[in-house]
Design a protein around this motif. Structure first.
Motif, PDB file in Angstrom:
ATOM      1  N   THR A   1     -30.132 -14.015  20.031  1.00  0.00           N
ATOM      2  CA  THR A   1     -29.702 -14.256  18.654  1.00  0.00           C
ATOM      3  C   THR A   1     -29.709 -15.765  18.398  1.00  0.00           C
ATOM      4  N   ALA A   2     -29.505 -16.144  17.158  1.00  0.00           N
ATOM      5  CA  ALA A   2     -29.633 -17.543  16.760  1.00  0.00           C
ATOM      6  C   ALA A   2     -28.346 -18.322  16.982  1.00  0.00           C
ATOM      7  N   CYS A   3     -28.504 -19.628  17.161  1.00  0.00           N
ATOM      8  CA  CYS A   3     -27.377 -20.554  17.084  1.00  0.00           C
ATOM      9  C   CYS A   3     -27.800 -21.680  16.154  1.00  0.00           C
ATOM     10  N   PRO A   4     -27.388 -21.645  14.877  1.00  0.00           N
ATOM     11  CA  PRO A   4     -27.852 -22.626  13.894  1.00  0.00           C
ATOM     12  C   PRO A   4     -27.706 -24.069  14.374  1.00  0.00           C
ATOM     13  N   ASN A   5     -28.716 -24.859  14.078  1.00  0.00           N
ATOM     14  CA  ASN A   5     -28.858 -26.257  14.484  1.00  0.00           C
ATOM     15  C   ASN A   5     -29.286 -26.407  15.940  1.00  0.00           C
ATOM     16  N   TYR A   6     -29.401 -25.300  16.669  1.00  0.00           N
ATOM     17  CA  TYR A   6     -29.833 -25.351  18.062  1.00  0.00           C
ATOM     18  C   TYR A   6     -31.090 -24.512  18.298  1.00  0.00           C
ATOM     19  N   TYR A   7     -31.136 -23.269  17.819  1.00  0.00           N
ATOM     20  CA  TYR A   7     -32.331 -22.435  17.976  1.00  0.00           C
ATOM     21  C   TYR A   7     -32.247 -21.244  17.033  1.00  0.00           C
ATOM     22  N   PRO A   8     -33.407 -20.733  16.599  1.00  0.00           N
ATOM     23  CA  PRO A   8     -33.455 -19.549  15.734  1.00  0.00           C
ATOM     24  C   PRO A   8     -33.386 -18.284  16.568  1.00  0.00           C
ATOM     25  N   PRO A   9     -33.272 -17.118  15.925  1.00  0.00           N
ATOM     26  CA  PRO A   9     -33.365 -15.878  16.688  1.00  0.00           C
ATOM     27  C   PRO A   9     -34.771 -15.715  17.259  1.00  0.00           C
ATOM     28  N   ASP A  10     -34.843 -15.134  18.438  1.00  0.00           N
ATOM     29  CA  ASP A  10     -36.147 -14.839  19.043  1.00  0.00           C
ATOM     30  C   ASP A  10     -36.502 -13.402  18.655  1.00  0.00           C
ATOM     31  N   TYR A  11     -37.197 -13.262  17.539  1.00  0.00           N
ATOM     32  CA  TYR A  11     -37.521 -11.933  17.034  1.00  0.00           C
ATOM     33  C   TYR A  11     -38.443 -11.165  17.979  1.00  0.00           C
ATOM     34  N   GLU A  12     -39.313 -11.856  18.666  1.00  0.00           N
ATOM     35  CA  GLU A  12     -40.196 -11.172  19.613  1.00  0.00           C
ATOM     36  C   GLU A  12     -39.386 -10.546  20.741  1.00  0.00           C
ATOM     37  N   GLU A  13     -38.366 -11.264  21.214  1.00  0.00           N
ATOM     38  CA  GLU A  13     -37.524 -10.715  22.276  1.00  0.00           C
ATOM     39  C   GLU A  13     -36.691  -9.546  21.768  1.00  0.00           C
ATOM     40  N   VAL A  14     -36.189  -9.656  20.552  1.00  0.00           N
ATOM     41  CA  VAL A  14     -35.424  -8.553  19.968  1.00  0.00           C
ATOM     42  C   VAL A  14     -36.317  -7.317  19.823  1.00  0.00           C
ATOM     43  N   LEU A  15     -37.549  -7.509  19.375  1.00  0.00           N
ATOM     44  CA  LEU A  15     -38.480  -6.386  19.245  1.00  0.00           C
ATOM     45  C   LEU A  15     -38.817  -5.787  20.610  1.00  0.00           C
ATOM     46  N   ARG A  16     -38.895  -6.628  21.634  1.00  0.00           N
ATOM     47  CA  ARG A  16     -39.143  -6.113  22.986  1.00  0.00           C
ATOM     48  C   ARG A  16     -37.974  -5.241  23.439  1.00  0.00           C
ATOM     49  N   TYR A  17     -36.759  -5.695  23.144  1.00  0.00           N
ATOM     50  CA  TYR A  17     -35.569  -4.893  23.474  1.00  0.00           C
ATOM     51  C   TYR A  17     -35.621  -3.543  22.763  1.00  0.00           C
ATOM     52  N   LEU A  18     -35.901  -3.554  21.475  1.00  0.00           N
ATOM     53  CA  LEU A  18     -35.936  -2.315  20.709  1.00  0.00           C
ATOM     54  C   LEU A  18     -37.052  -1.384  21.194  1.00  0.00           C
ATOM     55  N   LYS A  19     -38.189  -1.960  21.557  1.00  0.00           N
ATOM     56  CA  LYS A  19     -39.306  -1.156  22.077  1.00  0.00           C
ATOM     57  C   LYS A  19     -38.901  -0.476  23.388  1.00  0.00           C
ATOM     58  N   MET A  20     -38.230  -1.216  24.272  1.00  0.00           N
ATOM     59  CA  MET A  20     -37.799  -0.644  25.544  1.00  0.00           C
ATOM     60  C   MET A  20     -36.744   0.440  25.324  1.00  0.00           C
ATOM     61  N   CYS A  21     -35.904   0.243  24.306  1.00  0.00           N
ATOM     62  CA  CYS A  21     -34.928   1.286  23.968  1.00  0.00           C
ATOM     63  C   CYS A  21     -35.639   2.565  23.538  1.00  0.00           C
ATOM     64  N   ARG A  22     -36.649   2.425  22.679  1.00  0.00           N
ATOM     65  CA  ARG A  22     -37.398   3.595  22.204  1.00  0.00           C
ATOM     66  C   ARG A  22     -38.115   4.310  23.346  1.00  0.00           C
ATOM     67  N   GLU A  23     -38.530   3.543  24.343  1.00  0.00           N
ATOM     68  CA  GLU A  23     -39.282   4.103  25.468  1.00  0.00           C
ATOM     69  C   GLU A  23     -38.373   4.624  26.580  1.00  0.00           C
ATOM     70  N   GLY A  24     -37.054   4.577  26.352  1.00  0.00           N
ATOM     71  CA  GLY A  24     -36.124   5.051  27.369  1.00  0.00           C
ATOM     72  C   GLY A  24     -35.938   4.091  28.529  1.00  0.00           C
ATOM     73  N   LYS A  25     -36.215   2.812  28.303  1.00  0.00           N
ATOM     74  CA  LYS A  25     -36.146   1.804  29.367  1.00  0.00           C
ATOM     75  C   LYS A  25     -35.013   0.804  29.168  1.00  0.00           C
ATOM     76  N   VAL A  26     -33.968   1.193  28.438  1.00  0.00           N
ATOM     77  CA  VAL A  26     -32.899   0.240  28.148  1.00  0.00           C
ATOM     78  C   VAL A  26     -32.188  -0.209  29.417  1.00  0.00           C
ATOM     79  N   LYS A  27     -32.057   0.661  30.417  1.00  0.00           N
ATOM     80  CA  LYS A  27     -31.400   0.267  31.670  1.00  0.00           C
ATOM     81  C   LYS A  27     -32.195  -0.832  32.366  1.00  0.00           C
ATOM     82  N   GLU A  28     -33.527  -0.746  32.279  1.00  0.00           N
ATOM     83  CA  GLU A  28     -34.361  -1.795  32.861  1.00  0.00           C
ATOM     84  C   GLU A  28     -34.124  -3.119  32.143  1.00  0.00           C
ATOM     85  N   TYR A  29     -34.017  -3.050  30.823  1.00  0.00           N
ATOM     86  CA  TYR A  29     -33.757  -4.278  30.066  1.00  0.00           C
ATOM     87  C   TYR A  29     -32.402  -4.862  30.452  1.00  0.00           C
TER      88      TYR A  29
END
Length: 270
Positions: free
Chosen positions: A234-262
């Motif tokens: 997630t973001a911390c304003p003035n330091y870094y934005p949210p990493d949307y690619e990483e968030v999408l990777r998390y959601l993809k792994m959740c959909r694939e039943g791989k949340v424990k691996e994440y």
């Protein structure tokens, strides 16, 4: 003033299984993800978690089996939709989910911060949520003593622990929130224990020279942890934005039943 700087493990030791927790930020902004990783790793569980509009923090804690009850108005990932593991856990009866309204959560925290037993809220009478929360003892319909008719009294929310990720803090527990503060100051003042995780540790002179930046004074703080990138992904304003690619990777792994691996990967980052 006492030196309150500790490491993540010592901060997690301040949390007990079964505690009621609240976290900083909203959705994908300034969530204390490093702390949550260590909390999962600790094996503690049966938490009640409460917030207005949480996101990945709630979703991953619930996926890890750490939660028995969640209270929120919405749990989601902004443009990427609702939180998949929250929805799954509710549908399968793995956790209790208590639907809130934004105004009720904010005013409950505000009452807790002010040391009041409740604060009134308008606009929710007539919804099914009133009956639900009256049964749970969180809300109560009362008569306005000034003749305004019925109004909902929202019971003060007093978490056992609030974990607030900030941009800057000193070793004594003074903390600076930059950008949107959301309800974080209320959370900090309402909680029985306050853990600050910070991108940067600054000298106390920083706050002496810039008193207007001392958003959360040291007297509320139990512990301070220096955790650069502690809100990632997630973001911390003035330091870094949210990493949307990483968030999408998390959601993809959740959909694939791989949340424990994440989760196994996630808890090793800090």
């Amino acid at each position: 003033m006492k030196d309150k700087l500790v490491d993540l493990d010592a901060a997690v030791d301040l949390v007990g299984s079964g505690d009621t927790l609240t976290f900083s930020g909203v959705s994908m902004v300034r969530k204390p993800m490093a702390f949550i990783a260590k909390l999962i790793q600790s094996g503690k569980k049966d938490f009640t978690i409460i917030d207005r509009e949480p996101g990945m923090d709630f979703d991953i804690l619930i996926a890890a089996g750490c939660v028995k009850c969640a209270r929120a108005a919405m749990v989601g990932f902004e443009l990427f939709g609702l939180a998949p593991n929250v929805r799954k856990a509710v549908q399968e009866g793995e956790i209790q989910f208590i639907e809130e309204t934004c105004g009720a959560v904010v005013n409950g925290l505000r009452a807790g911060a002010m040391g009041l037993p409740f604060l009134p809220v308008k606009g929710i009478i007539g919804t099914d949520l009133v009956e639900l929360h009256e049964k749970l003892g969180n809300w109560k319909i009362i008569n306005d003593p000034f003749g305004g008719g019925e109004i909902v009294a929202v019971k003060a929310i007093v978490p056992d622990v609030a974990v607030i990720h900030v941009q800057k803090a000193d070793r004594r527990g003074n903390a600076s929130l930059e950008g949107s503060r959301f309800e974080d100051v209320y959370k900090a003042k309402a909680a029985k224990k306050l853990i600050i995780t910070a991108e940067e540790i600054v000298p106390t002179d920083y706050f002496k020279e810039n008193p207007e930046r001392n958003t959360i004074p040291y007297c509320y703080t139990t512990a301070v942890v220096h955790v650069p990138k502690g809100a990632y992904p997630t973001a911390c304003p003035n330091y870094y934005p949210p990493d949307y690619e990483e968030v999408l990777r998390y959601l993809k792994m959740c959909r694939e039943g791989k949340v424990k691996e994440y989760i196994d990967e996630f808890i090793k980052r800090w």
